[in-house]
Design a protein around this motif. Structure first.
Motif, mmCIF file in Angstrom:
data_model
loop_
_atom_site.group_PDB
_atom_site.id
_atom_site.type_symbol
_atom_site.label_atom_id
_atom_site.label_comp_id
_atom_site.label_asym_id
_atom_site.label_seq_id
_atom_site.Cartn_x
_atom_site.Cartn_y
_atom_site.Cartn_z
ATOM 1 N N GLU A 47 0.827 -1.203 0.000
ATOM 2 C CA GLU A 47 0.000 0.000 0.000
ATOM 3 C C GLU A 47 0.865 1.258 0.000
ATOM 4 O OE1 GLU A 47 -3.913 -0.465 0.350
ATOM 5 O OE2 GLU A 47 -2.713 -1.890 -0.817
ATOM 6 N N ALA A 48 1.955 1.230 0.770
ATOM 7 C CA ALA A 48 2.850 2.388 0.812
ATOM 8 C C ALA A 48 3.488 2.638 -0.548
ATOM 9 C CB ALA A 48 3.919 2.180 1.880
ATOM 10 N N ALA A 49 3.868 1.580 -1.240
ATOM 11 C CA ALA A 49 4.462 1.735 -2.578
ATOM 12 C C ALA A 49 3.462 2.339 -3.548
ATOM 13 C CB ALA A 49 4.959 0.376 -3.083
ATOM 14 N N ALA A 50 2.209 1.884 -3.477
ATOM 15 C CA ALA A 50 1.172 2.443 -4.341
ATOM 16 C C ALA A 50 0.944 3.917 -4.026
ATOM 17 C CB ALA A 50 -0.126 1.655 -4.183
ATOM 18 N N LEU A 51 0.964 4.268 -2.745
ATOM 19 C CA LEU A 51 0.763 5.657 -2.353
ATOM 20 C C LEU A 51 1.904 6.544 -2.866
ATOM 21 C CD1 LEU A 51 -0.813 7.817 -0.828
ATOM 22 C CD2 LEU A 51 0.348 7.094 1.271
ATOM 23 N N LYS A 52 3.123 6.030 -2.814
ATOM 24 C CA LYS A 52 4.255 6.802 -3.341
ATOM 25 C C LYS A 52 4.080 7.072 -4.826
ATOM 26 C CE LYS A 52 7.641 5.250 0.083
ATOM 27 N NZ LYS A 52 8.886 4.481 0.345
ATOM 28 N N ASP A 53 3.534 6.114 -5.555
ATOM 29 C CA ASP A 53 3.275 6.326 -6.983
ATOM 30 C C ASP A 53 2.216 7.404 -7.196
ATOM 31 O OD1 ASP A 53 5.135 4.419 -7.736
ATOM 32 O OD2 ASP A 53 3.648 2.817 -7.970
#
Length: 286
Positions: A122-128
């Motif tokens: 989820e954090a990786a998606a948010l960074k995108d």
């Protein structure tokens, strides 16, 4: 932690939570001075309502989609919420924004967002989602710990005198979450006493919530307002019958801005027995 908000995006709880969030951001923007937002449980930033997760539960169909179909309009807080999610839909597809995307859309050049998400995917998606926006910083970390680490808010040598802390945990531990919440809010208020703190909570049955409300009312703060929307009577422990937001140190006359929008929400998304209410847990003496 196994919670995935994609199954619940755009449901009645999201509608209430994000309407209140947009109203708080609008209130902060009435002054030119910069503000800081800490989103402690940020999620992935945006959700596809046509995707498999949302389609499996269909919660958005009984939430934001029913609200849209009802053509509810009138109260400024509701119009501002609908405009904010419409603006995010321009990103393509049937997108529903999470809280960090709504915040990012509202920020001015001088404002800042720190969005915390513990789950790596989820954090990786948010960074995108927030990539390329220098006003927004994503932290893969525990949201409660972030309250201690990131408050009082500062950037370099600059401290922010104004700010909003959004606390929106998944409540996987259910009532066992309450001590974590009260401890984090107490610590946050000690570090940033002038800040606005907004806590989202689910409502199944009201009785288990009473100890939490009593403890929140005794926190070291000037005032606290509970805003609740029930889409059905709170008589079943097996499903979420409604939700609420406790706003600590709310902006002046904030209740007058939000209350007119609650009736259209209940009418559009509610079943028989739907209701809403605003309750002061603590009210500043004037």
């Amino acid at each position: 932690m196994n919670y995935r908000h994609g199954f619940h995006a755009g449901n009645h709880a999201d509608v209430l939570k994000h309407l209140v969030l947009v109203a708080l951001l609008d209130a902060l923007k009435r002054k030119q001075a910069p503000f800081f937002v800490l989103d402690t449980h940020a999620g992935r930033g945006q959700y596809d309502l046509a995707g498999s997760h949302a389609q499996r539960t269909g919660e958005a169909a009984d939430g934001v989609k029913r609200l849209r179909a009802a053509n509810a309009s009138g109260p400024p807080a509701l119009a501002a919420y609908l405009a904010a999610i419409d603006a995010c839909r321009g990103r393509g597809g049937d997108i529903y924004p999470g809280s960090p995307l709504l915040v990012a859309r509202a920020l001015r050049e001088q404002d800042r967002l720190a969005a915390c998400e513990l789950q790596p995917e989820e954090a990786a998606a948010l960074k995108d989602v927030l990539a390329g926006d220098p006003r927004c910083h994503v932290h893969q970390r525990d949201g409660y710990a972030a309250i201690k680490a990131l408050l009082p808010p500062r950037e370099g040598s600059t401290r922010f005198a104004r700010g909003l802390v959004l606390v929106d945990p998944p409540y996987e531990a259910q009532t066992d979450e309450y001590p974590l919440i009260t401890a984090a809010l107490r610590d946050g208020l000690e570090r940033f006493p002038q800040g606005i703190f907004a806590l989202w909570y689910p409502i199944k049955q009201r009785a288990p919530l009473q100890p939490l409300m009593r403890k929140l009312g005794h926190l070291p703060m000037k005032s606290a307002l509970a805003i609740e929307l029930l889409v059905r009577p709170d008589d079943s422990p097996l499903r979420m019958n409604g939700s609420g937001m406790v706003v600590i140190n709310p902006p002046w006359q904030f209740e007058r801005a939000v209350e007119p929008a609650l009736r259209p929400l209940a009418q559009a998304m509610g079943e028989a027995g739907a209701s809403w209410r605003l309750t002061w847990l603590k009210q500043e003496k004037t």
